[in-house]
Enzyme design. Structure first.
Site, PDB file in Angstrom:
ATOM      1  N   HIS A  29      14.029 -26.102 -25.882  1.00 58.60           N
ATOM      2  CA  HIS A  29      14.664 -26.402 -27.162  1.00 58.60           C
ATOM      3  C   HIS A  29      16.059 -25.780 -27.222  1.00 58.60           C
ATOM      4  CE1 HIS A  29      15.048 -25.682 -31.662  1.00 58.60           C
ATOM      5  NE2 HIS A  29      14.878 -26.991 -31.577  1.00 58.60           N
ATOM      6  N   HIS A  71      23.693 -28.483 -32.441  1.00 59.00           N
ATOM      7  CA  HIS A  71      22.572 -28.901 -33.277  1.00 59.00           C
ATOM      8  C   HIS A  71      22.995 -29.513 -34.594  1.00 59.00           C
ATOM      9  CE1 HIS A  71      19.297 -28.329 -36.253  1.00 59.00           C
ATOM     10  NE2 HIS A  71      18.561 -28.783 -35.250  1.00 59.00           N
TER      11      HIS A  71
END
Length: 337
Positions: A29, A71
């Site tokens: 991630h 992100h």
């Protein structure tokens, strides 16, 4: 002798073929973000070395339509943009990547994620702020890095790009999906035989990616139970068997939060839900998010406990984690690598 060999061969053909389960996928991630600032080159290299199967790329656009890996659409929580460009924030106080050219983005110093209101690290025990020097990468730079590592390490690690807020980008006059998909194809990610999953939170865009834009590779819809999708639809509709069957017409996978897989506010009260069984019945791969050692889900009291319930009991196909080494070690100890 030849007759006996022929008989043995024909008998072998008659034996039922038992499908071998695919090995669980360890998805890094934002890279090994539990150890190094998220989405930096260093975080991706470390995750590759740790044995992750896929490295995630969250993708947004710059003002000059270059896909970069970060992100959020805003820059202030992961860079020093407020110090370098103090006058470039919008009226809402945010600094958007879409307002900066790539040349300007490259002047920024990336850092461990901080809380926008307090300026303090979101995860205090992670990489210290202000130490070392990191940059924001373009998508192409990251693909070149991963493919180079795959060659020198003689191990194929896949990619897992997320198209971030496509409706928001299009409203601003930028079609992010139409820009990103050709880049993926150019680097050899085009079919379901290639080690790539494209993910997105917006159901309308998932459908568009598959139909209008002709994406032939793996495609996954991300879900958040506690909010509406940016296209106005409720995420809850996709949690039902009927919703999953409808999704399977265009997508290959579904990615909910961990709490959709295992409910409960403690280990004692936890319960594996029907989510994975329903998804598998619809022939959807299940890749939930995100397991963190420093922010464990309430249903587990350790990383090993969480991994055990997700893989052994819920039988997910893989999941996103900030600590890929811990998951790889757990799988290796059980002969699952």
């Amino acid at each position: 002798m030849m007759k006996n060999l022929l008989i043995a061969f024909l008998c072998a053909l008659a034996l039922p073929v038992v499908a071998q389960p695919a090995k669980p996928a360890v998805i890094a991630h934002r890279g090994a973000s539990g150890y190094l600032p998220e989405h930096t080159v260093a975080a991706k290299v470390l995750a590759h070395a740790m044995g992750a199967d896929f490295l995630e790329q969250d993708v947004v656009l710059t003002k000059d339509d270059v896909p970069i890996v970060m992100h959020d659409t805003q820059l202030e929580t992961i860079s020093d943009v407020a110090q370098r460009f103090p006058d470039r924030k919008r009226a809402n106080g945010h600094y958007y990547a879409l307002d900066f050219t790539l040349a300007e983005i490259k002047q920024l110093r990336a850092n461990e994620r901080v809380n926008a209101k307090t300026g303090q690290a979101v995860y205090p025990d992670r990489f210290p702020a202000g130490k070392a020097s990191f940059q924001i990468s373009t998508l192409e730079e990251e693909l070149q890095l991963i493919q180079g590592l795959n060659k020198t390490c003689r191990r194929v690690v896949g990619i897992y790009p997320e198209i971030k807020q496509p409706a928001w980008h299009r409203k601003a006059g930028h079609d992010i999906s139409r820009i990103v998909l050709p880049i993926l194809r150019r680097y050899g990610y085009a079919t379901k035989q290639d080690p790539c999953w494209v993910q997105c939170f917006e159901p309308d865009e998932v459908k568009r990616i598959r139909t209008e834009l002709g994406w032939e590779g793996h495609l996954l819809l991300l879900l958040s139970a506690n909010r509406k999708h940016p296209d106005g639809t409720s995420a809850e509709a996709w949690f039902t068997p009927a919703g999953m069957k409808e999704l399977a017409k265009v997508a290959d996978g579904i990615g909910p939060e961990l709490g959709a897989i295992v409910s409960g506010k403690s280990k004692a009260s936890r319960k594996v839900t029907d989510f994975v069984n329903d998804a598998h019945a619809a022939k959807l791969t299940v890749h939930p998010y995100t397991l963190r050692a420093d922010d464990l889900p309430k249903f587990a009291d350790s990383m090993d406990d969480a991994i055990e319930v997700l893989f052994a009991e819920a039988r997910v196909d893989g999941f996103f984690t900030d600590f890929p080494d811990v998951v790889v070690k757990w799988l290796g100890a059980r002969g699952m690598r």
